[in-house]
Design a protein around this motif. Structure first.
Motif, PDB file in Angstrom:
ATOM      1  N   LEU A  65       1.275  -1.243   0.022  1.00  0.00           N
ATOM      2  CA  LEU A  65      -0.284  -0.118   0.035  1.00  0.00           C
ATOM      3  C   LEU A  65       0.869   1.105   0.226  1.00  0.00           C
ATOM      4  O   LEU A  65       0.860   2.095  -0.848  1.00  0.00           O
ATOM      5  CB  LEU A  65      -0.730   0.134   1.085  1.00  0.00           C
ATOM      6  CG  LEU A  65      -1.731  -1.282   1.439  1.00  0.00           C
ATOM      7  CD1 LEU A  65      -3.207  -0.411   2.348  1.00  0.00           C
ATOM      8  CD2 LEU A  65      -2.625  -1.021   0.175  1.00  0.00           C
ATOM      9  N   THR A 109       0.897  -2.462  10.436  1.00  0.00           N
ATOM     10  CA  THR A 109      -0.767  -1.554  10.463  1.00  0.00           C
ATOM     11  C   THR A 109       0.096  -0.224   9.865  1.00  0.00           C
ATOM     12  O   THR A 109       1.192   0.144   9.581  1.00  0.00           O
ATOM     13  CB  THR A 109      -0.900  -0.846  11.395  1.00  0.00           C
ATOM     14  OG1 THR A 109       0.555  -0.695  12.775  1.00  0.00           O
ATOM     15  CG2 THR A 109      -1.517  -2.022  12.680  1.00  0.00           C
ATOM     16  N   LEU A 110      -0.938   0.269   9.085  1.00  0.00           N
ATOM     17  CA  LEU A 110       0.002   1.528   8.085  1.00  0.00           C
ATOM     18  C   LEU A 110      -1.395   2.424   8.640  1.00  0.00           C
ATOM     19  O   LEU A 110      -3.098   2.540   8.304  1.00  0.00           O
ATOM     20  CB  LEU A 110      -0.779   1.249   7.202  1.00  0.00           C
ATOM     21  CG  LEU A 110      -0.481   2.279   5.575  1.00  0.00           C
ATOM     22  CD1 LEU A 110       0.399   1.954   5.132  1.00  0.00           C
ATOM     23  CD2 LEU A 110      -1.665   3.045   5.230  1.00  0.00           C
ATOM     24  N   TYR A 160      -2.373   7.119   7.039  1.00  0.00           N
ATOM     25  CA  TYR A 160      -2.257   7.280   5.655  1.00  0.00           C
ATOM     26  C   TYR A 160      -3.484   9.175   5.630  1.00  0.00           C
ATOM     27  O   TYR A 160      -4.120   8.705   6.463  1.00  0.00           O
ATOM     28  CB  TYR A 160      -2.957   6.501   4.903  1.00  0.00           C
ATOM     29  CG  TYR A 160      -2.955   7.500   3.417  1.00  0.00           C
ATOM     30  CD1 TYR A 160      -2.191   7.527   2.815  1.00  0.00           C
ATOM     31  CD2 TYR A 160      -4.432   7.851   2.793  1.00  0.00           C
ATOM     32  CE1 TYR A 160      -2.081   7.836   0.988  1.00  0.00           C
ATOM     33  CE2 TYR A 160      -4.992   8.605   1.783  1.00  0.00           C
ATOM     34  CZ  TYR A 160      -3.915   8.416   0.545  1.00  0.00           C
ATOM     35  OH  TYR A 160      -3.616   9.224  -0.166  1.00  0.00           O
ATOM     36  N   LEU A 171      -6.858   3.643  -2.053  1.00  0.00           N
ATOM     37  CA  LEU A 171      -5.460   2.168  -1.314  1.00  0.00           C
ATOM     38  C   LEU A 171      -6.686   0.882  -0.842  1.00  0.00           C
ATOM     39  O   LEU A 171      -6.134   0.514  -1.220  1.00  0.00           O
ATOM     40  CB  LEU A 171      -4.852   3.064   0.127  1.00  0.00           C
ATOM     41  CG  LEU A 171      -3.844   4.334  -0.484  1.00  0.00           C
ATOM     42  CD1 LEU A 171      -3.022   4.802   0.847  1.00  0.00           C
ATOM     43  CD2 LEU A 171      -2.959   3.876  -1.193  1.00  0.00           C
ATOM     44  N   ASN A 230      -7.172  -1.906  -2.985  1.00  0.00           N
ATOM     45  CA  ASN A 230      -5.607  -2.551  -2.684  1.00  0.00           C
ATOM     46  C   ASN A 230      -5.220  -3.234  -1.925  1.00  0.00           C
ATOM     47  O   ASN A 230      -4.813  -4.015  -1.920  1.00  0.00           O
ATOM     48  CB  ASN A 230      -4.551  -1.600  -3.247  1.00  0.00           C
ATOM     49  CG  ASN A 230      -4.806  -1.837  -4.410  1.00  0.00           C
ATOM     50  OD1 ASN A 230      -4.912  -2.309  -5.767  1.00  0.00           O
ATOM     51  ND2 ASN A 230      -5.674   0.011  -4.637  1.00  0.00           N
ATOM     52  N   VAL A 231      -6.402  -3.528  -0.837  1.00  0.00           N
ATOM     53  CA  VAL A 231      -6.344  -3.897   0.871  1.00  0.00           C
ATOM     54  C   VAL A 231      -7.105  -5.741   0.248  1.00  0.00           C
ATOM     55  O   VAL A 231      -8.038  -6.103  -0.137  1.00  0.00           O
ATOM     56  CB  VAL A 231      -7.419  -3.552   1.429  1.00  0.00           C
ATOM     57  CG1 VAL A 231      -7.576  -4.295   2.478  1.00  0.00           C
ATOM     58  CG2 VAL A 231      -6.243  -2.029   1.940  1.00  0.00           C
ATOM     59  N   LEU A 284      -6.717   6.985   6.649  1.00  0.00           N
ATOM     60  CA  LEU A 284      -6.527   5.562   6.288  1.00  0.00           C
ATOM     61  C   LEU A 284      -6.161   4.916   7.450  1.00  0.00           C
ATOM     62  O   LEU A 284      -5.119   5.838   7.423  1.00  0.00           O
ATOM     63  CB  LEU A 284      -6.620   5.136   4.662  1.00  0.00           C
ATOM     64  CG  LEU A 284      -6.393   3.604   4.872  1.00  0.00           C
ATOM     65  CD1 LEU A 284      -6.994   3.219   3.290  1.00  0.00           C
ATOM     66  CD2 LEU A 284      -5.046   3.197   5.035  1.00  0.00           C
ATOM     67  N   TYR A 290      -5.051   1.286   8.422  1.00  0.00           N
ATOM     68  CA  TYR A 290      -4.344  -0.337   7.854  1.00  0.00           C
ATOM     69  C   TYR A 290      -4.372  -1.302   8.455  1.00  0.00           C
ATOM     70  O   TYR A 290      -3.147  -0.981   9.536  1.00  0.00           O
ATOM     71  CB  TYR A 290      -3.948  -0.324   6.855  1.00  0.00           C
ATOM     72  CG  TYR A 290      -2.991  -1.754   6.001  1.00  0.00           C
ATOM     73  CD1 TYR A 290      -4.061  -2.361   5.101  1.00  0.00           C
ATOM     74  CD2 TYR A 290      -1.992  -1.648   6.053  1.00  0.00           C
ATOM     75  CE1 TYR A 290      -3.652  -3.569   4.222  1.00  0.00           C
ATOM     76  CE2 TYR A 290      -1.970  -3.422   5.366  1.00  0.00           C
ATOM     77  CZ  TYR A 290      -2.965  -4.160   4.742  1.00  0.00           C
ATOM     78  OH  TYR A 290      -2.020  -5.130   4.559  1.00  0.00           O
TER      79      TYR A 290
END
Lengths: 444, 444
Positions: free
Chosen positions: A273, A294-295, A297, B273, B276-277, B295, B297
């Motif tokens: 991602l 984890t991300l 954004y 994004l 695309n998970v 976001l 994730y």
């Protein structure tokens, strides 16, 4: 209950955003915080501009010390920036018993230890969500959301200017200089873009995140910093062919011997991602032993996104300013006195000790034995090759002048070892131009 | 100071994770929390299994009420699940003055108002980070990180089972039934997968997020819920050709008339994004007026990712359990008594009132005038077409039997209007099969 009173030092882009968002969403913010939050005093050298920004009913002064001296002010927001007067004012505000909110990453990355110690001694909070990645609540995630974890690494796109430039380079096939000019024209890069393009801004931010993630003091002076100014469009294209994007990453990792703390361009697998974070957007990936990867954004800069972070800090302080200090979250996530010893237990490693993988581009003579010589030298130093790409040879004119680009992706290797082998490779008569070396992170 | 004592009700997959992570990272967690955190008592009907999981030194009982009755226990973790005994035990723990940590989204989505009211009256905390999106600290982000914002919408992939199935359908061109079997074989779907595949689990989670984002009571009974069981591989392929992926989204939006609260498959632009998970991962997009789009994730389920969230709650409670209630974050982000009236001010809208855009697939006879008839009917109801895809006609045998798929993407339209026009379209003799309708979200 009357609103908590806030003094604002410096009302430029972010300061106006804070004022406007607080005014616009005051009812909703009060319903969350349990109390109104009002900016009642503003200090700015440009008093007229400040008055225009805040209108009637707010006390506008040119002297920041008048805000700090005002006994009605509970919280001081520092949005001046830099290490000079900003540091003095933050220290004076703490000494005066004010809580402080700041977006000043440079100040905290360099003088954080002194500032947090003074704040703890005085029993006040210094909050700094806005200092890293703008509106993304990454400080809160690291400091509170992931407390169960032994954090293993983090990596972030934490400078919008450079990410915008890299996106332009990739989309339009531009070299760095042309993309920088675009960014300046569009307002994504400043007239003097040095701090951004040389990686200094990203290094300030990753220094702060590293301290919070691993429980070490802020140590900006130990960070390895390499910017994007030497990147060529060609390498972005080759990386793409190998399934990677090039991003300027701030990386910090916990390894056996200590902590890696570094900013440099990195190849990242295109399917991650974070490789798809484009333009001026920011993202941070955090890997903890329990939670995994984890991300986070969002917008890393700009008036209202940064204001969002400043105001979140105001709400936290409004909730906790009358609480005992042990009810509050420690400045650097770990209780003061439990930070790891920066010299002994958990030192920041010199760049030579860092272990990562590499993209190498060698301009070589198209002769028998060159490939064997190059791969032989790598093998001799224990560096194994993960993938290789050899371009068709080009005739550049002159005798024996067929040349080609040899692109090599290595497996993990020690940076010091790689430097040694690169020096040997560079000395080969068949290597015709400076070798390009870009680090590579898998981030999975 | 001796560790804060925690009692655990139910030690299955997540409970074991909590116990193990707390044990493994105890030193680091204590350095963050300022105090040790120890599970000293566990209740599980399977006492032997529980004893095996926790080893010596922990009091294991079969009766959960013995944990609640233990005066040394400060915090009770409820990991039993469901609305029945779990609800009774949570209410009894609150009545006994215990703080509660729960991962039980079903319980909170349905009985949250009653539970939070009881907790507030008793002055205890009920923490539930683990109830939504596993290890992703999304509750903290919504409740504390974005407090400056008037949140406008949120949308999440918050059920790993269905996202895994949709990824399989896309990657391998499978229909739903085949992908479900794969997911069951690989342990991503339960033997009875109803709650996941019908969207109920996602609806529980989006109900909780919606309450926190908009300051409304939890209202699971008002959520519109549509699962993924009717999705065909064909539509995933057509969506792809139009630049979209299909995801099961939990969506909640603030619009003029009230709040949209809905779970259904959605087309999402492939470049986002969140599109695309893949696999069992979760992600939530939150759009606030100041911060813009953010976001979050990570892993939405599993033993240690969920434990990460449970322990983060334990740390928060350890910090704040002796603080005054006004120093704590309100359960639903907004102070009790300031929630919007669910009937008047900010009602959850019936699905007919929702405005979104649509993907329509019509199986039509390949005759002159069919396209004009279809688009004419849409126009007549004020529904404008954004894009269209017409497949080559196929001869399916028999007289006048050339057929084709007509795929239409609409601009925004009211769901009630779309239902009306779909009924008319379905009645046309040239429309040969049930019309497929999938909603579409731009999420920018």
């Amino acid at each position: 209950m009357k609103p908590i009173q806030v003094g604002l030092l410096g009302i430029g882009t972010v300061g106006s955003g804070v004022f406007n968002v607080l005014a616009r969403n005051q009812e909703e913010i009060q319903r969350r915080a349990g109390r109104g939050i009002a900016i009642t005093m503003v200090a700015d050298l440009d008093v007229e501009r400040a008055k225009n920004a805040v209108g009637e009913g707010v006390d506008v002064v040119s002297d920041a010390r008048a805000v700090i001296a005002n006994p009605n002010i509970d919280i001081v927001i520092e949005l001046i920036g830099g290490y000079g007067i900003a540091k003095q004012l933050v220290m004076e505000a703490i000494a005066a018993g004010k809580h402080v909110v700041t977006a000043n990453k440079a100040l905290l990355a360099v003088h954080g230890s002194e500032i947090f110690a003074a704040a703890s001694a005085k029993g006040v909070m210094v909050a700094f969500e806005a200092a890293v990645a703008g509106g993304i609540p990454i400080i809160k995630a690291l400091r509170e959301g992931l407390t169960a974890n032994r954090i293993q690494w983090l990596a972030g796109i934490i400078n919008g200017t450079t990410n915008f430039i890299l996106s332009e380079m990739r989309d339009k096939g531009l070299d760095f200089d042309a993309a920088l000019k675009d960014a300046q024209r569009l307002g994504y890069a400043e007239a003097d873009p040095t701090f951004d393009i040389e990686g200094v801004d990203a290094a300030h931010k990753v220094t702060i995140m590293s301290a919070i993630a691993f429980g070490i003091p802020v140590q900006f002076d130990k960070a390895y910093i390499e910017g994007i100014t030497k990147l060529a469009a060609q390498d972005i294209k080759y990386a793409e062919q190998l399934g990677y994007r090039i991003k300027l990453l701030g990386v910090s990792k916990r390894v056996d011997k200590g902590i890696e703390l570094r900013v440099h361009p990195s190849l990242v697998p295109a399917k991650r991602l974070i490789a798809n974070v484009e333009g001026a957007m920011n993202a941070v990936v955090v890997h903890g032993d329990a939670v995994g990867t984890t991300l986070y954004y969002g917008k890393g800069a700009g008036s209202e996104p940064t204001a969002s972070a400043v105001i979140a800090d105001l709400v936290d302080i409004t909730r906790l300013h009358t609480a005992d200090p042990h009810h509050r979250v420690p400045h650097l996530a770990f209780q003061p006195g439990t930070l790891q010893d920066a010299m002994g237990d958990l030192p920041v490693l010199p760049m030579d000790e860092v272990v990562t993988s590499y993209y190498l581009r060698l301009r070589v003579a198209d002769q028998a034995g060159v490939l064997a010589r190059v791969t032989g030298l790598l093998a001799q130093h224990g560096i194994s090759v993960d993938a290789m790409l050899q371009r068709e040879a080009e005739d550049v004119g002159g005798e024996g002048s067929t040349q080609t680009d040899l692109i090599i992706l290595t497996h993990d290797a020690r940076e010091g070892t790689v430097n040694a082998v690169l020096a040997e490779l560079q000395a080969l008569p068949t290597v015709l131009a400076p070798i390009v070396r870009i680090r590579k992170e898998e981030l999975n």
